[in-house]
Design an enzyme around this catalytic site. Structure first.
Site, PDB file in Angstrom:
ATOM      1  N   HIS A 151      -8.701  11.479   1.630  1.00 41.06           N
ATOM      2  CA  HIS A 151      -7.429  10.801   1.673  1.00 41.06           C
ATOM      3  C   HIS A 151      -6.615  10.746   2.745  1.00 41.06           C
ATOM      4  O   HIS A 151      -5.423   9.598   1.797  1.00 41.06           O
ATOM      5  CB  HIS A 151      -7.967  10.108  -0.008  1.00 41.06           C
ATOM      6  N   HIS A 155       1.077  -0.827   0.160  1.00 35.57           N
ATOM      7  CA  HIS A 155       0.062   0.443  -0.066  1.00 35.57           C
ATOM      8  C   HIS A 155       0.627   1.091   0.223  1.00 35.57           C
ATOM      9  O   HIS A 155       0.290   2.175  -0.334  1.00 35.57           O
ATOM     10  CB  HIS A 155      -0.881   0.216   1.601  1.00 35.57           C
ATOM     11  N   ASP A 186      17.364   9.599  -7.598  1.00 38.82           N
ATOM     12  CA  ASP A 186      19.193   9.844  -7.201  1.00 38.82           C
ATOM     13  C   ASP A 186      19.584  10.006  -5.794  1.00 38.82           C
ATOM     14  O   ASP A 186      20.979  10.233  -5.315  1.00 38.82           O
ATOM     15  CB  ASP A 186      19.267  11.267  -7.650  1.00 38.82           C
ATOM     16  N   ASP A 212       0.708  17.433  19.291  1.00 42.04           N
ATOM     17  CA  ASP A 212       1.249  19.358  20.218  1.00 42.04           C
ATOM     18  C   ASP A 212       1.983  19.718  18.860  1.00 42.04           C
ATOM     19  O   ASP A 212       0.943  19.756  17.713  1.00 42.04           O
ATOM     20  CB  ASP A 212       1.866  18.529  20.699  1.00 42.04           C
ATOM     21  N   LYS A 215      -3.526  11.496   4.677  1.00 45.07           N
ATOM     22  CA  LYS A 215      -3.659  10.544   6.495  1.00 45.07           C
ATOM     23  C   LYS A 215      -2.263  10.474   7.267  1.00 45.07           C
ATOM     24  O   LYS A 215      -0.932  10.628   6.997  1.00 45.07           O
ATOM     25  CB  LYS A 215      -3.283   9.221   5.532  1.00 45.07           C
ATOM     26  N   LYS A 247       3.752   4.145  -0.771  1.00 46.40           N
ATOM     27  CA  LYS A 247       2.934   5.461  -2.607  1.00 46.40           C
ATOM     28  C   LYS A 247       4.456   5.418  -2.179  1.00 46.40           C
ATOM     29  O   LYS A 247       5.231   6.974  -1.333  1.00 46.40           O
ATOM     30  CB  LYS A 247       2.308   6.395  -2.597  1.00 46.40           C
TER      31      LYS A 247
END
Length: 503
Positions: free
Chosen positions: A423, A229, A236, A430, A425, A231
């Site tokens: 979508h 899952h 480089d 704090d 996440k 991404k």
């Protein structure tokens, strides 16, 4: 009417079958109990395998914990041989010390997933799919040695073909391009590979494509629950991307306009990108079947010990970049028992003294995370939870709402994003702690999927993350403390909650 009397031979045959089944059930129960799985899962497997011996064994062989153990062993062999001692020294050469208040937290993450605290001289938030795409295309265009990409969803639509054409252009210039996609999430890309001209151009130019866990029943590999899952992008060894944005028109506001999903991504520059590289190379070696020695000896990395200079300039000289922002990469998956992202989130929530702002598209908390959030709210910490008003899964949304009453009784403030599919996440604790990654707040992300996140310990960065959260709040509706639900709605939520562990 008297009961029919069975022949003695039939009684003996039934008794023999009953004895065999009893012995099978006892042996099976002992085998499963000795694995020391969670009690509910253990009892469920015993029941399924006892009542359906043939079908149950087949299901257990391919979906049960033994299958996970076999995958762990295979990935462990790749991981163990991936780095030489010289590579390890190079990777840890710019290891940073975390702030004193986060020392034990950083140690927890490192012991769970093996990735130490590092640093970056730049950590830039990207607040939409279009913005993330623009930054990605710029980094691709500037790459000189290699471009590594790993995505759950990579579709051959307008956005996907734009990226593929940019990759093909760099591949024609001699840049090594390795694209790793999940076999289920990116099924459309692989299924149309022969008809996707942009992909064919990339492959013809020398680019490489690999699938993570092809779910092909004809090969007896239905690994439907062990998906990548992640991404990730590494250019480089110095520029990296991580977060929730996939390569698809759905998340690109330049294509879908106001209907585009709201998402958050992160661009990193500096030493921490090396650890993103390490995570990618593990997955690439495992999925592609290429031995680590082939990767390490690849001259496109600029040196025989490839990882040792992945962060080097094109001239071959190591990049000397001053470390400023403490960043730690967190990777988790079913190939280890560390559950690094789950533990990191629970521990970070425990560190909170003033606020916890959590944004997630799929909120199906485990017992640990539910207890952590409610405990924080009960001790006086401001806890805000942001979820989509209309998710892309009715069952998951219903399961999420089944927890709302319990959370609100503890003092958690819940907001539903109404502008589009939400979508993002992110976790903000704090003013000093921020996490951006691919993991949802559910058991699937915590224990079944391969996930990655970045922890950033910087007040300036987290002020930007807080401002982004606040802007999103203006497009939310607050969930009332007393929800008025019909019987059918209550029944749907309660039923959906039964499937929490697999949603």
């Amino acid at each position: 009417m008297p009961w029919p009397i069975l022949p003695l031979a039939s009684v003996s045959w039934l008794s023999w079958l009953g004895g065999v089944w009893a012995a099978y059930a006892l042996a099976l129960a002992a085998w499963i109990v000795l694995q020391k799985r969670p009690p509910v899962a253990t009892l469920a497997w015993i029941l399924v395998l006892s009542l359906t011996p043939v079908v149950g064994l087949a299901v257990y062989a391919y979906f049960g914990p033994q299958r996970v153990q076999r995958q762990r062993l295979k990935r462990w062999h790749y991981r163990a041989s991936l780095l030489s001692q010289h590579d390890w020294l190079a990777l840890r050469g710019q290891q940073a010390e975390p702030p004193a208040w986060a020392l034990q937290h950083a140690r927890l993450i490192e012991r769970c997933c093996g990735l130490p605290m590092s640093a970056c001289h730049s950590a830039r938030l990207l607040g939409s799919g279009g913005q993330a795409l623009q930054a990605l295309l710029q980094a691709i265009g500037q790459a000189r040695a290699h471009i590594h990409l790993e995505y759950y969803i990579f579709r051959p639509d307008e956005t996907g073909q734009t990226v593929l054409r940019a990759l093909a252009a760099r591949a024609r210039e001699g840049v090594a391009v390795r694209l790793l996609v999940d076999a289920i999430g990116s099924f459309s890309l692989y299924a149309r590979r022969s008809r996707c001209q942009a992909l064919q151009e990339l492959l013809a130019a020398g680019g490489e494509l690999a699938l993570f866990h092809p779910a092909r029943l004809d090969r007896f590999r239905p690994l439907v629950n062990l998906r990548t899952h992640r991404k990730l992008v590494v250019c480089d060894g110095r520029v990296g991307f991580i977060g929730g944005v996939n390569i698809t028109d759905e998340e690109n506001e330049n294509v879908c306009g106001e209907r585009a999903w709201r998402d958050t991504h992160l661009e990193l520059r500096g030493a921490a990108v090396r650890w993103l590289q390490y995570v990618f190379l593990q997955d690439w070696a495992y999925a592609s079947g290429k031995t680590p020695s082939v990767l390490s000896g690849d001259t496109l990395f600029g040196a025989p010990s490839g990882l040792a200079r992945l962060a080097a300039d094109p001239s071959g000289q190591p990049a000397q970049i001053p470390a400023q922002v403490p960043v730690q990469i967190v990777a988790s998956g079913p190939d280890t028992d560390g559950e690094a992202i789950l533990r990191a989130m629970v521990d970070a929530i425990g560190l909170a003294r003033e606020r916890i702002w959590l944004a997630t598209p799929y909120f199906v908390p485990t017992e640990e995370t539910l207890f952590a959030l409610t405990s924080a709210a009960l001790r006086g910490v401001q806890v805000k939870l942001m979820v989509p008003a209309c998710g892309d899964s009715r069952l998951t949304s219903a399961a999420a709402r089944s927890y709302f009453d319990e959370l609100q009784r503890a003092g958690v403030l819940i907001f539903e994003y109404t502008a589009a599919m939400f979508h993002a996440k992110t976790l903000l604790v704090d003013d000093r702690y921020g996490m951006v990654g691919s993991a949802n707040f559910d058991n699937r992300s915590f224990r079944l999927n391969f996930e990655a996140a970045a922890v950033v310990l910087d007040e300036t960065f987290n002020a930007e993350l807080a401002a982004m959260f606040t802007r999103d709040l203006s497009l939310c509706r607050r969930v009332p403390a007393r929800r008025q639900l019909s019987f059918s709605q209550r029944l749907l939520e309660a039923t959906a909650r039964l499937f929490s562990r697999v949603l």
